[in-house]
Design an enzyme around this catalytic site. Structure first.
Site, mmCIF file in Angstrom:
data_model
loop_
_atom_site.group_PDB
_atom_site.id
_atom_site.type_symbol
_atom_site.label_atom_id
_atom_site.label_comp_id
_atom_site.label_asym_id
_atom_site.label_seq_id
_atom_site.Cartn_x
_atom_site.Cartn_y
_atom_site.Cartn_z
ATOM 1 N N SER A 123 0.830 -1.203 0.000
ATOM 2 C CA SER A 123 0.000 0.000 0.000
ATOM 3 C C SER A 123 0.863 1.251 0.000
ATOM 4 O O SER A 123 1.958 1.268 0.597
ATOM 5 C CB SER A 123 -0.845 -0.019 1.284
ATOM 6 O OG SER A 123 -1.480 1.216 1.474
ATOM 7 N N TYR A 147 -1.702 -0.465 10.885
ATOM 8 C CA TYR A 147 -1.939 -1.073 9.564
ATOM 9 C C TYR A 147 -0.723 -0.890 8.659
ATOM 10 O O TYR A 147 -0.194 -1.856 8.089
ATOM 11 C CB TYR A 147 -3.184 -0.463 8.897
ATOM 12 C CG TYR A 147 -3.269 -0.812 7.431
ATOM 13 C CD1 TYR A 147 -3.557 -2.118 7.027
ATOM 14 C CD2 TYR A 147 -3.009 0.146 6.437
ATOM 15 C CE1 TYR A 147 -3.599 -2.455 5.668
ATOM 16 C CE2 TYR A 147 -3.054 -0.183 5.089
ATOM 17 C CZ TYR A 147 -3.349 -1.480 4.715
ATOM 18 O OH TYR A 147 -3.376 -1.812 3.379
ATOM 19 N N LYS A 151 2.090 -3.587 7.048
ATOM 20 C CA LYS A 151 2.449 -3.736 5.630
ATOM 21 C C LYS A 151 3.962 -3.637 5.438
ATOM 22 O O LYS A 151 4.545 -4.374 4.649
ATOM 23 C CB LYS A 151 1.748 -2.664 4.784
ATOM 24 C CG LYS A 151 0.283 -2.934 4.549
ATOM 25 C CD LYS A 151 0.051 -4.004 3.479
ATOM 26 C CE LYS A 151 -1.322 -4.623 3.604
ATOM 27 N NZ LYS A 151 -1.584 -5.753 2.717
HETATM 28 P P1 NAD Z 1 -10.879 -6.790 1.277
HETATM 29 O O1 NAD Z 1 -11.101 -6.722 2.735
HETATM 30 O O2 NAD Z 1 -12.023 -6.553 0.366
HETATM 31 O O3 NAD Z 1 -10.232 -8.195 0.883
HETATM 32 C C1 NAD Z 1 -9.336 -8.882 1.726
HETATM 33 C C2 NAD Z 1 -9.765 -10.342 1.736
HETATM 34 O O4 NAD Z 1 -8.859 -11.068 2.564
HETATM 35 C C3 NAD Z 1 -11.161 -10.540 2.318
HETATM 36 O O5 NAD Z 1 -11.915 -11.362 1.454
HETATM 37 C C4 NAD Z 1 -10.912 -11.211 3.673
HETATM 38 O O6 NAD Z 1 -11.971 -12.084 4.030
HETATM 39 C C5 NAD Z 1 -9.595 -11.931 3.413
HETATM 40 N N1 NAD Z 1 -8.782 -12.149 4.609
HETATM 41 C C6 NAD Z 1 -8.406 -11.231 5.535
HETATM 42 N N2 NAD Z 1 -7.676 -11.817 6.498
HETATM 43 C C7 NAD Z 1 -7.572 -13.128 6.156
HETATM 44 C C8 NAD Z 1 -6.947 -14.256 6.755
HETATM 45 N N3 NAD Z 1 -6.295 -14.161 7.929
HETATM 46 N N4 NAD Z 1 -7.044 -15.446 6.138
HETATM 47 C C9 NAD Z 1 -7.719 -15.577 4.969
HETATM 48 N N5 NAD Z 1 -8.346 -14.551 4.374
HETATM 49 C C10 NAD Z 1 -8.272 -13.336 4.955
HETATM 50 O O7 NAD Z 1 -9.690 -5.777 0.922
HETATM 51 P P2 NAD Z 1 -9.148 -5.282 -0.491
HETATM 52 O O8 NAD Z 1 -9.505 -3.844 -0.622
HETATM 53 O O9 NAD Z 1 -9.508 -6.218 -1.551
HETATM 54 O O10 NAD Z 1 -7.589 -5.327 -0.186
HETATM 55 C C11 NAD Z 1 -6.798 -6.414 -0.619
HETATM 56 C C12 NAD Z 1 -5.361 -6.155 -0.221
HETATM 57 O O11 NAD Z 1 -4.927 -4.920 -0.787
HETATM 58 C C13 NAD Z 1 -5.142 -6.016 1.300
HETATM 59 O O12 NAD Z 1 -3.933 -6.679 1.593
HETATM 60 C C14 NAD Z 1 -5.013 -4.528 1.526
HETATM 61 O O13 NAD Z 1 -4.184 -4.249 2.626
HETATM 62 C C15 NAD Z 1 -4.358 -4.096 0.221
HETATM 63 N N6 NAD Z 1 -4.652 -2.688 -0.113
HETATM 64 C C16 NAD Z 1 -5.947 -2.284 -0.229
HETATM 65 C C17 NAD Z 1 -6.231 -0.953 -0.516
HETATM 66 C C18 NAD Z 1 -7.648 -0.452 -0.588
HETATM 67 O O14 NAD Z 1 -7.872 0.739 -0.417
HETATM 68 N N7 NAD Z 1 -8.629 -1.299 -0.872
HETATM 69 C C19 NAD Z 1 -5.160 -0.055 -0.744
HETATM 70 C C20 NAD Z 1 -3.855 -0.513 -0.640
HETATM 71 C C21 NAD Z 1 -3.607 -1.855 -0.337
HETATM 72 C C1 WQD Z 2 -9.175 9.874 0.463
HETATM 73 C C2 WQD Z 2 -9.380 11.362 0.682
HETATM 74 C C3 WQD Z 2 -9.715 11.958 3.002
HETATM 75 C C4 WQD Z 2 -13.543 9.838 3.396
HETATM 76 C C5 WQD Z 2 -6.332 4.929 2.739
HETATM 77 C C6 WQD Z 2 -5.002 4.292 2.981
HETATM 78 C C7 WQD Z 2 -4.451 3.748 1.691
HETATM 79 C C8 WQD Z 2 -5.423 2.781 1.115
HETATM 80 C C9 WQD Z 2 -6.681 3.511 0.825
HETATM 81 C C10 WQD Z 2 -5.074 0.634 2.303
HETATM 82 C C11 WQD Z 2 -8.647 11.909 1.901
HETATM 83 C C12 WQD Z 2 -10.959 12.245 2.183
HETATM 84 C C13 WQD Z 2 -12.364 10.355 2.898
HETATM 85 C C14 WQD Z 2 -14.592 10.729 3.771
HETATM 86 C C15 WQD Z 2 -13.218 12.582 3.104
HETATM 87 N N1 WQD Z 2 -5.769 1.667 1.952
HETATM 88 N N2 WQD Z 2 -12.208 11.710 2.758
HETATM 89 N N3 WQD Z 2 -14.385 12.070 3.611
HETATM 90 O O1 WQD Z 2 -6.889 7.850 3.485
HETATM 91 O O2 WQD Z 2 -6.033 8.320 1.134
HETATM 92 O O3 WQD Z 2 -6.020 6.050 1.936
HETATM 93 O O4 WQD Z 2 -7.195 4.022 2.059
HETATM 94 O O5 WQD Z 2 -3.940 0.379 2.132
HETATM 95 O O6 WQD Z 2 -3.248 3.114 1.857
HETATM 96 O O7 WQD Z 2 -4.112 5.254 3.458
HETATM 97 O O8 WQD Z 2 -8.160 7.043 1.441
HETATM 98 O O9 WQD Z 2 -10.453 7.092 0.624
HETATM 99 O O10 WQD Z 2 -10.038 7.237 3.112
HETATM 100 O O11 WQD Z 2 -9.471 9.189 1.683
HETATM 101 O O12 WQD Z 2 -13.098 13.802 2.983
HETATM 102 O O13 WQD Z 2 -15.670 10.303 4.242
HETATM 103 O O14 WQD Z 2 -10.776 11.589 0.944
HETATM 104 O O15 WQD Z 2 -9.506 12.955 3.955
HETATM 105 O O16 WQD Z 2 -8.227 13.202 1.589
HETATM 106 P P1 WQD Z 2 -6.732 7.433 2.092
HETATM 107 P P2 WQD Z 2 -9.612 7.571 1.741
#
Ligand code: NAD
Ligand code: WQD
Length: 351
Positions: A123, A147, A151
């Site tokens: 991430s 979190y 990572k």
């Molecule tokens: P999500 O929660 O939709 O999907 C994660 C999946 O992993 C879920 O289906 C959950 O049931 C499963 N899971 C969690 N812990 C587990 C475990 N211990 N054993 C087996 N399954 C497990 O999330 P997503 O948005 O699809 O994110 C996927 C990956 O991408 C994550 O690693 C997250 O950290 C990373 N990521 C997500 C975002 C985002 O904003 N969505 C941004 C950056 C990185």
């Molecule tokens: C985006 C912008 C908020 C909600 C996080 C993690 C990133 C990834 C995605 C996992 C910001 C603003 C948001 C709301 C708002 N996840 N906002 N009102 O915080 O950039 O990223 O989630 O790895 O790594 O850091 O994403 O979508 O929460 O926010 O004004 O109700 O929207 O302040 O500027 P963020 P976000």
């Protein structure tokens, strides 16, 4: 390749499965369903025309993982993690146990069964508050909450295994802000309640599920004072995973940003969403959210050079696809009436 997709029943993993199958790969999904759903697995099958196999299991369960992996796999894609920053501050041990202990068990199971290729979901959160944008992969890493710290530790574990075992290869993919949905409207992000991320929250406001958006601060040093982020379409992310698998045929350990290289403010996202949905998005400016930073966007040039990948879809397309998914599934997969759903598999079994 035959690929075990850990976390494949979740948002990004489900979209990646569709892309992998379209490229001719065979996938088996391994997920504990803590956040994912078997409906997503059914929708992957429907969209792909393939009966996707699903195993309900936890990545911390090394024995179960070894049993599955010993069936013979060429690679693992590791999406399985908890991902909500605010929740991680309340439950740090849960996050380290699920994310870090889970990754250790997965790496051990891969070693025990001779599986040598790993694609890992990291991430942009690992950059914390960056010194400069766009962010390159060699920018300082600053974990600011449990979190993002988890990572960083997971990345380090994978890098150490690559160093210790030259036959092991990995792609560590740092996603910026994933958004959008499958263009069919059959798959998308199911926040399971009130969303914490911007795009699903805006979708719910447009659908009338939330009365207004709370904009977290309008006094950042940005063009309109609201936070700027690099939103990346989930189908572009899915495509990058298929390319990362090909890259791993050459070996090595690769760290790659996945973003568009362009930032949009909160108000620009609101405006684009209003444009595609035809709905007004009422909003109110409130206090900054603790831990938020002003501007985050990627320099994605390394991914372009290494994978031959760049993002195809723009913000309008992300909003349009998110809105189609939201309109067809007002309450996420719970309200999925569009296809006949299969019952969940018994724990530990394939179906
Ligand atoms: P999500 O929660 O939709 O999907 C994660 C999946 O992993 C879920 O289906 C959950 O049931 C499963 N899971 C969690 N812990 C587990 C475990 N211990 N054993 C087996 N399954 C497990 O999330 P997503 O948005 O699809 O994110 C996927 C990956 O991408 C994550 O690693 C997250 O950290 C990373 N990521 C997500 C975002 C985002 O904003 N969505 C941004 C950056 C990185
Ligand atoms: C985006 C912008 C908020 C909600 C996080 C993690 C990133 C990834 C995605 C996992 C910001 C603003 C948001 C709301 C708002 N996840 N906002 N009102 O915080 O950039 O990223 O989630 O790895 O790594 O850091 O994403 O979508 O929460 O926010 O004004 O109700 O929207 O302040 O500027 P963020 P976000």
């Amino acid at each position: 390749m035959r690929v075990l997709v850990c976390g494949g029943a979740g948002f990004i993993g489900s979209h990646a499965c569709v892309a992998l199958i379209a490229q001719g790969h065979e996938v088996v999904i391994y997920d504990n369903l803590s956040h994912g759903t078997t409906s997503a697995v059914d929708h992957i099958s429907q969209l792909s025309g393939v009966d996707v196999r699903f195993v309900q299991g936890d990545i911390r369960d090394r024995t179960a993982l070894e049993a599955v992996l010993s069936m013979g796999f060429d690679a693992v894609i590791h999406f399985a993690a908890l991902k909500i920053m605010s929740e991680s501050c309340r439950f740090p041990l849960l996050y380290f146990d699920n994310n870090v202990a889970g990754t250790i068990a997965l790496l051990q199971a891969m070693q025990a069964t001779g599986v040598q290729r790993l694609v890992f979901s990291s991430s942009a959160a690992v950059y914390g508050d960056p010194d400069a944008v766009p962010i390159k992969e060699d920018a300082p890493l600053r974990a600011c909450n449990p979190y993002s710290h988890s990572k960083l530790v997971m990345e380090r574990l994978i890098e150490e295994v690559c160093e210790a075992r030259p036959s092991f290869s990995a792609a560590i993919l740092r996603y910026f802000n994933p958004a959008g949905a499958h263009p069919s409207g059959l798959m998308g992000e199911d926040p399971c309640g009130v969303p914490t991320n911007l795009m699903p929250y805006v979708s719910q406001v447009a659908a009338g599920l939330q009365d207004r958006l709370h904009v977290f601060g309008d006094d950042y040093p940005t063009r309109d004072g609201t936070g700027v982020r690099d939103y990346i379409h989930v189908m572009d992310l899915a495509d990058a995973h298929t390319k990362a698998l090909e890259l791993l045929r050459q070996g090595g350990c690769h760290v790659l940003n996945l973003g568009t290289g362009r930032g949009y403010s909160v108000l620009e996202v609101v405006s684009a969403f209003e444009q595609v949905s035809g709905c007004r998005i009422p909003f109110e400016i409130v206090e900054r959210r603790p831990g938020d930073v002003a501007e985050v966007w990627a320099d994605p040039s390394r991914a372009e050079q290494t994978l031959g990948w760049h993002a195809q879809y723009d913000l309008v397309r992300m909003c349009a696809d998110a809105w189609r998914w939201q309109s067809m599934h007002p309450n996420g997969y719970q309200s999925a009436q569009v296809i006949e759903l299969r019952p969940a598999a018994p724990s530990g079994g394939l179906h």
